[in-house]
Enzyme design. Structure first.
Site, PDB file in Angstrom:
ATOM      1  N   PHE A 284     -39.642  99.439   9.557  1.00 45.11           N
ATOM      2  CA  PHE A 284     -39.626  99.342  11.019  1.00 45.11           C
ATOM      3  C   PHE A 284     -41.027  99.147  11.572  1.00 45.11           C
ATOM      4  O   PHE A 284     -41.224  98.372  12.510  1.00 45.11           O
ATOM      5  CB  PHE A 284     -38.963 100.562  11.640  1.00 45.11           C
ATOM      6  CG  PHE A 284     -37.477 100.631  11.425  1.00 45.11           C
ATOM      7  CD1 PHE A 284     -36.717  99.504  11.185  1.00 45.11           C
ATOM      8  CD2 PHE A 284     -36.831 101.853  11.473  1.00 45.11           C
ATOM      9  CE1 PHE A 284     -35.354  99.576  10.980  1.00 45.11           C
ATOM     10  CE2 PHE A 284     -35.455 101.938  11.291  1.00 45.11           C
ATOM     11  CZ  PHE A 284     -34.714 100.798  11.038  1.00 45.11           C
TER      12      PHE A 284
ATOM     13  N   HIS B 154     -37.675 106.525   9.179  1.00 46.74           N
ATOM     14  CA  HIS B 154     -38.337 106.282  10.465  1.00 46.74           C
ATOM     15  C   HIS B 154     -37.243 106.449  11.516  1.00 46.74           C
ATOM     16  O   HIS B 154     -36.267 105.699  11.528  1.00 46.74           O
ATOM     17  CB  HIS B 154     -38.904 104.861  10.477  1.00 46.74           C
ATOM     18  CG  HIS B 154     -39.814 104.547  11.627  1.00 46.74           C
ATOM     19  ND1 HIS B 154     -40.855 103.680  11.483  1.00 46.74           N
ATOM     20  CD2 HIS B 154     -39.835 104.936  12.921  1.00 46.74           C
ATOM     21  CE1 HIS B 154     -41.487 103.541  12.640  1.00 46.74           C
ATOM     22  NE2 HIS B 154     -40.873 104.309  13.535  1.00 46.74           N
ATOM     23  N   LEU B 155     -37.391 107.450  12.364  1.00 41.74           N
ATOM     24  CA  LEU B 155     -36.407 107.735  13.399  1.00 41.74           C
ATOM     25  C   LEU B 155     -35.936 106.457  14.079  1.00 41.74           C
ATOM     26  O   LEU B 155     -36.750 105.616  14.459  1.00 41.74           O
ATOM     27  CB  LEU B 155     -37.042 108.680  14.433  1.00 41.74           C
ATOM     28  CG  LEU B 155     -36.300 108.930  15.728  1.00 41.74           C
ATOM     29  CD1 LEU B 155     -34.938 109.556  15.480  1.00 41.74           C
ATOM     30  CD2 LEU B 155     -37.144 109.821  16.640  1.00 41.74           C
ATOM     31  N   HIS B 156     -34.622 106.293  14.210  1.00 42.32           N
ATOM     32  CA  HIS B 156     -34.065 105.161  14.934  1.00 42.32           C
ATOM     33  C   HIS B 156     -32.690 105.535  15.472  1.00 42.32           C
ATOM     34  O   HIS B 156     -31.950 106.276  14.844  1.00 42.32           O
ATOM     35  CB  HIS B 156     -34.005 103.896  14.080  1.00 42.32           C
ATOM     36  CG  HIS B 156     -33.282 104.020  12.781  1.00 42.32           C
ATOM     37  ND1 HIS B 156     -33.800 104.716  11.695  1.00 42.32           N
ATOM     38  CD2 HIS B 156     -32.084 103.539  12.370  1.00 42.32           C
ATOM     39  CE1 HIS B 156     -32.944 104.640  10.682  1.00 42.32           C
ATOM     40  NE2 HIS B 156     -31.888 103.936  11.067  1.00 42.32           N
ATOM     41  N   VAL B 157     -32.409 105.030  16.657  1.00 39.58           N
ATOM     42  CA  VAL B 157     -31.159 105.304  17.346  1.00 39.58           C
ATOM     43  C   VAL B 157     -30.343 104.016  17.370  1.00 39.58           C
ATOM     44  O   VAL B 157     -30.791 103.011  17.925  1.00 39.58           O
ATOM     45  CB  VAL B 157     -31.419 105.804  18.785  1.00 39.58           C
ATOM     46  CG1 VAL B 157     -30.115 106.072  19.510  1.00 39.58           C
ATOM     47  CG2 VAL B 157     -32.312 107.037  18.774  1.00 39.58           C
TER      48      VAL B 157
END
Length: 145
Positions: free
Chosen positions: A5, A91-94
């Protein structure tokens, strides 16, 4: 180690961006469940959503809501799905995507090799809808041919 990302955010890998601000970006996922399926990703690499501070989580949710509103209007969906999972990429993802039934939450329905022209069209439609809803300052310009 830099995540995929971050490489997309930095332009090393192409992405179909639909939102950009100082805190996060949003781009279409490479494996959509439905047309317009986007990921809201903080610029800062954070592995687990529980490690993000409250302000960041609030911002990501607010952006996801704006994108979800645009998706629901553009694809006339019954609902908009929201998912924070985080197993594939640290990796934080919404995830935000238009849904019409509980089956649209089945991750086994991810399109493995979506048509690039259809993906480009979905990104264009989502950008245009976001602009029409007054978010033009955060919507990137269309890619040049």
């Amino acid at each position: 180690m830099t995540t995929i990302f971050t490489r997309i955010i930095d332009g090393e890998i192409p992405g179909r961006f639909v939102w950009q601000d100082d805190t996060c970006v949003a781009f279409l996922t490479a494996g959509p469940i439905t047309d317009g399926h986007a990921l809201v990703v903080p610029r800062q690499e954070i592995d687990h959503w529980l490690d993000a501070d409250d302000d960041l989580l609030a911002h990501l949710t607010a952006v996801a809501r704006r994108i979800g509103t645009a998706q629901q209007e553009e694809w006339d969906s019954a609902r908009v799905g929201l998912l924070v999972q985080g197993f594939e990429i640290p990796h934080l993802h919404v995830h935000v995507w238009p849904v019409n039934s509980p089956e649209d939450f089945d991750l086994r329905r991810v399109q493995q090799d979506p048509d690039p022209a259809r993906m480009d069209e979905a990104a264009h439609r989502l950008r245009e809808r976001l602009r029409s809803l007054g978010h033009g300052e955060h919507v990137p310009t269309e890619p040049q041919d």
